[in-house]
Design a protein around this motif. Structure first.
Motif, PDB file in Angstrom:
ATOM      1  N   ILE A  12       0.845  -1.199   0.000  1.00 49.85           N
ATOM      2  CA  ILE A  12       0.000   0.000   0.000  1.00 49.85           C
ATOM      3  C   ILE A  12       0.881   1.250   0.000  1.00 49.85           C
ATOM      4  CG2 ILE A  12      -1.712   1.334   1.292  1.00 49.85           C
ATOM      5  CD1 ILE A  12      -2.750  -1.362   2.410  1.00 49.85           C
ATOM      6  N   ALA A  13       1.953   1.204   0.779  1.00 46.66           N
ATOM      7  CA  ALA A  13       2.863   2.353   0.840  1.00 46.66           C
ATOM      8  C   ALA A  13       3.493   2.625  -0.520  1.00 46.66           C
ATOM      9  CB  ALA A  13       3.940   2.107   1.891  1.00 46.66           C
ATOM     10  N   GLU A  14       3.821   1.563  -1.243  1.00 46.79           N
ATOM     11  CA  GLU A  14       4.479   1.717  -2.545  1.00 46.79           C
ATOM     12  C   GLU A  14       3.509   2.169  -3.632  1.00 46.79           C
ATOM     13  OE1 GLU A  14       6.220  -2.092  -3.081  1.00 46.79           O
ATOM     14  OE2 GLU A  14       7.800  -1.758  -1.585  1.00 46.79           O
ATOM     15  N   THR A  15       2.281   1.697  -3.564  1.00 49.47           N
ATOM     16  CA  THR A  15       1.303   2.017  -4.621  1.00 49.47           C
ATOM     17  C   THR A  15       0.412   3.200  -4.282  1.00 49.47           C
ATOM     18  OG1 THR A  15      -0.348   0.487  -3.695  1.00 49.47           O
ATOM     19  CG2 THR A  15       1.221  -0.404  -5.319  1.00 49.47           C
ATOM     20  N   GLY A  16       0.268   3.493  -2.987  1.00 47.47           N
ATOM     21  CA  GLY A  16      -0.621   4.570  -2.573  1.00 47.47           C
ATOM     22  C   GLY A  16      -2.081   4.226  -2.716  1.00 47.47           C
ATOM     23  N   SER A  17      -2.377   2.941  -2.835  1.00 53.44           N
ATOM     24  CA  SER A  17      -3.767   2.533  -3.077  1.00 53.44           C
ATOM     25  C   SER A  17      -4.003   1.119  -2.563  1.00 53.44           C
ATOM     26  CB  SER A  17      -4.068   2.588  -4.580  1.00 53.44           C
ATOM     27  OG  SER A  17      -5.243   1.880  -4.904  1.00 53.44           O
ATOM     28  N   VAL A  18      -5.105   0.935  -1.827  1.00 48.82           N
ATOM     29  CA  VAL A  18      -5.474  -0.404  -1.364  1.00 48.82           C
ATOM     30  C   VAL A  18      -5.878  -1.272  -2.551  1.00 48.82           C
ATOM     31  CG1 VAL A  18      -7.104  -1.725   0.035  1.00 48.82           C
ATOM     32  CG2 VAL A  18      -6.159   0.424   0.913  1.00 48.82           C
ATOM     33  N   THR A  19      -6.562  -0.676  -3.523  1.00 50.11           N
ATOM     34  CA  THR A  19      -7.004  -1.424  -4.701  1.00 50.11           C
ATOM     35  C   THR A  19      -5.815  -1.954  -5.493  1.00 50.11           C
ATOM     36  OG1 THR A  19      -9.000  -0.067  -4.863  1.00 50.11           O
ATOM     37  CG2 THR A  19      -8.368  -1.317  -6.812  1.00 50.11           C
ATOM     38  N   LYS A  20      -4.842  -1.098  -5.755  1.00 46.64           N
ATOM     39  CA  LYS A  20      -3.653  -1.528  -6.490  1.00 46.64           C
ATOM     40  C   LYS A  20      -2.865  -2.558  -5.695  1.00 46.64           C
ATOM     41  CE  LYS A  20      -3.101   2.820  -9.031  1.00 46.64           C
ATOM     42  NZ  LYS A  20      -2.240   4.023  -9.236  1.00 46.64           N
ATOM     43  N   PHE A  48      -1.829   5.084   7.963  1.00 49.32           N
ATOM     44  CA  PHE A  48      -2.141   5.785   6.723  1.00 49.32           C
ATOM     45  C   PHE A  48      -3.235   6.824   6.966  1.00 49.32           C
ATOM     46  CE2 PHE A  48      -0.376   1.853   5.037  1.00 49.32           C
ATOM     47  CZ  PHE A  48       0.395   2.294   3.968  1.00 49.32           C
ATOM     48  N   ALA A  49      -3.226   7.838   6.117  1.00 49.30           N
ATOM     49  CA  ALA A  49      -4.325   8.798   6.058  1.00 49.30           C
ATOM     50  C   ALA A  49      -4.722   8.918   4.596  1.00 49.30           C
ATOM     51  CB  ALA A  49      -3.885  10.149   6.601  1.00 49.30           C
ATOM     52  N   GLY A  54      -4.294   9.683  -2.665  1.00 45.78           N
ATOM     53  CA  GLY A  54      -4.479   8.303  -2.264  1.00 45.78           C
ATOM     54  C   GLY A  54      -4.045   8.065  -0.831  1.00 45.78           C
ATOM     55  N   MET A  55      -3.637   6.855  -0.535  1.00 46.57           N
ATOM     56  CA  MET A  55      -3.226   6.487   0.810  1.00 46.57           C
ATOM     57  C   MET A  55      -1.836   7.040   1.087  1.00 46.57           C
ATOM     58  SD  MET A  55      -5.743   4.696   2.087  1.00 46.57           S
ATOM     59  CE  MET A  55      -5.116   3.582   3.355  1.00 46.57           C
ATOM     60  N   GLU A  56      -1.732   7.904   2.083  1.00 47.07           N
ATOM     61  CA  GLU A  56      -0.457   8.527   2.430  1.00 47.07           C
ATOM     62  C   GLU A  56      -0.040   8.107   3.834  1.00 47.07           C
ATOM     63  OE1 GLU A  56      -1.028  12.705   2.021  1.00 47.07           O
ATOM     64  OE2 GLU A  56      -1.359  12.622  -0.155  1.00 47.07           O
TER      65      GLU A  56
END
Length: 323
Positions: A12-20, A48-49, A54-56
């Motif tokens: 999630i940290a690398e993609t910035g997205s739960v979906t990805k 995350f926030a 996206g997810m930061e």
């Protein structure tokens, strides 16, 4: 807390997205969201926030990600120690200097695939300071460095020494067989790496010894930008020959060796002192060292002098390489 949760966190940290992240992990999105929620409950804080892009990561998340990355890297190393019956296997991360990547990376990947097909090779590129930090943190298993300052956390073996070159546009008229003294370019605009980059330190020491003051037009730690600014006519730069051999051959740049005796850079192989060196790492390192030696013998690494066969001081010898 378990490995799946840590992998979800890093993805999630690398993609910035739960979906990805779910796509990369081959999971459904609710499963990844649940792993993250359980992890946050375990550590007692939000990692995350949801931001504009996206997810930061929160400040706590940034701290935790560093530890999670190291923890998973150590587990990967542990697996590589448990050699399967089929031979050498594992994940190996090698740190290469920007000036060496074009010459070494492709051949190393091919040689590892040929000799050790069960080894998954990762290549990280960075300058000496970054690579040394990654080595100490366990993010790379071995690295090539410009002659670094002694450190109890790593062991080094000198591999080669090469002269630095003055580099300019073709009309500068630099020639490989006509060395240039640093005093000859003292009045020119120079494009150099930021301090404390290894080459910058060498140049500054040479200037101080000769009583020369260079005119710095720009500083950058991106070698591609460094060469691009020279091509644009904004100044000269100083690089090892291996970094510009293709540009000179294509007529984009001209270059000449600097005659100053102390403008030599030494490249060393660095390994960590704080952990075991897995078999897979030793095997890949041996391929890398052999490849570098061959590059000099075949004339691909011009002006470099091989040092690894010369006697090294006891503290520089790498006993792990042979077993």
């Amino acid at each position: 807390m378990d490995i799946k949760q840590l992998r979800a966190l890093l993805t999630i940290a690398e993609t910035g997205s739960v979906t990805k992240a779910a796509t990369l992990l081959h999971l459904v999105q609710p499963a990844v969201s649940r792993q993250l929620r359980l992890l946050e409950e375990d550590v007692g804080t939000a990692l995350f926030a949801r931001g504009r892009y996206g997810m930061e990561l929160t400040e706590s998340g940034q701290i935790f990600v560093e530890y999670a990355r190291r923890a998973l890297a150590e587990l990967d190393r542990a697996r590589s120690e448990l050699q399967p019956a089929g031979g050498v296997a594992g994940v190996v991360t090698i740190g290469l200097l920007p000036s060496t990547c074009d010459l070494l990376a492709g051949v190393l990947v091919s040689n590892v695939a040929r000799d050790y097909p069960a080894v998954r090779l990762r290549i990280s590129m960075g300058y000496t300071g970054n690579l040394q930090n990654w080595l100490e943190l366990g993010e790379v298993d071995a690295a090539l460095l410009y002659d670094p300052k002694p450190s109890p956390t790593m062991q080094v073996q000198p591999l080669l020494e090469e002269r630095l070159w003055i580099v300019g546009r073709p009309e500068a008229g630099f020639q490989a067989d006509v060395p240039v003294d640093l005093k000859q370019v003292a009045g020119e605009s120079m494009i150099l790496p930021n301090a404390p980059h290894g080459i910058r330190s060498l140049v500054e020491q040479a200037c101080a010894s000769a009583g020369i003051e260079l005119s710095i037009a720009a500083e950058t730690n991106a070698m591609s930008v460094q060469k691009g600014l020279v091509v644009s006519g904004l100044g000269l730069t100083i690089l090892p020959s291996i970094a510009i051999v293709d540009d000179v051959a294509r007529g984009i740049l001209s270059a000449a060796p600097l005659s100053d005796a102390n403008l030599l850079r030494k490249i060393v192989l660095a390994l960590p002192n704080s952990r075991r060196i897995p078999v897979a790492v030793r095997c890949v390192v041996e391929l890398l060292v052999s490849q570098m030696s061959d590059a000099i013998k075949l004339g691909k690494w011009t002006t470099a002098r091989w040092l690894a066969d010369e006697p090294a001081p006891p503290e520089a010898k790498i006993s792990h390489l042979k077993g």
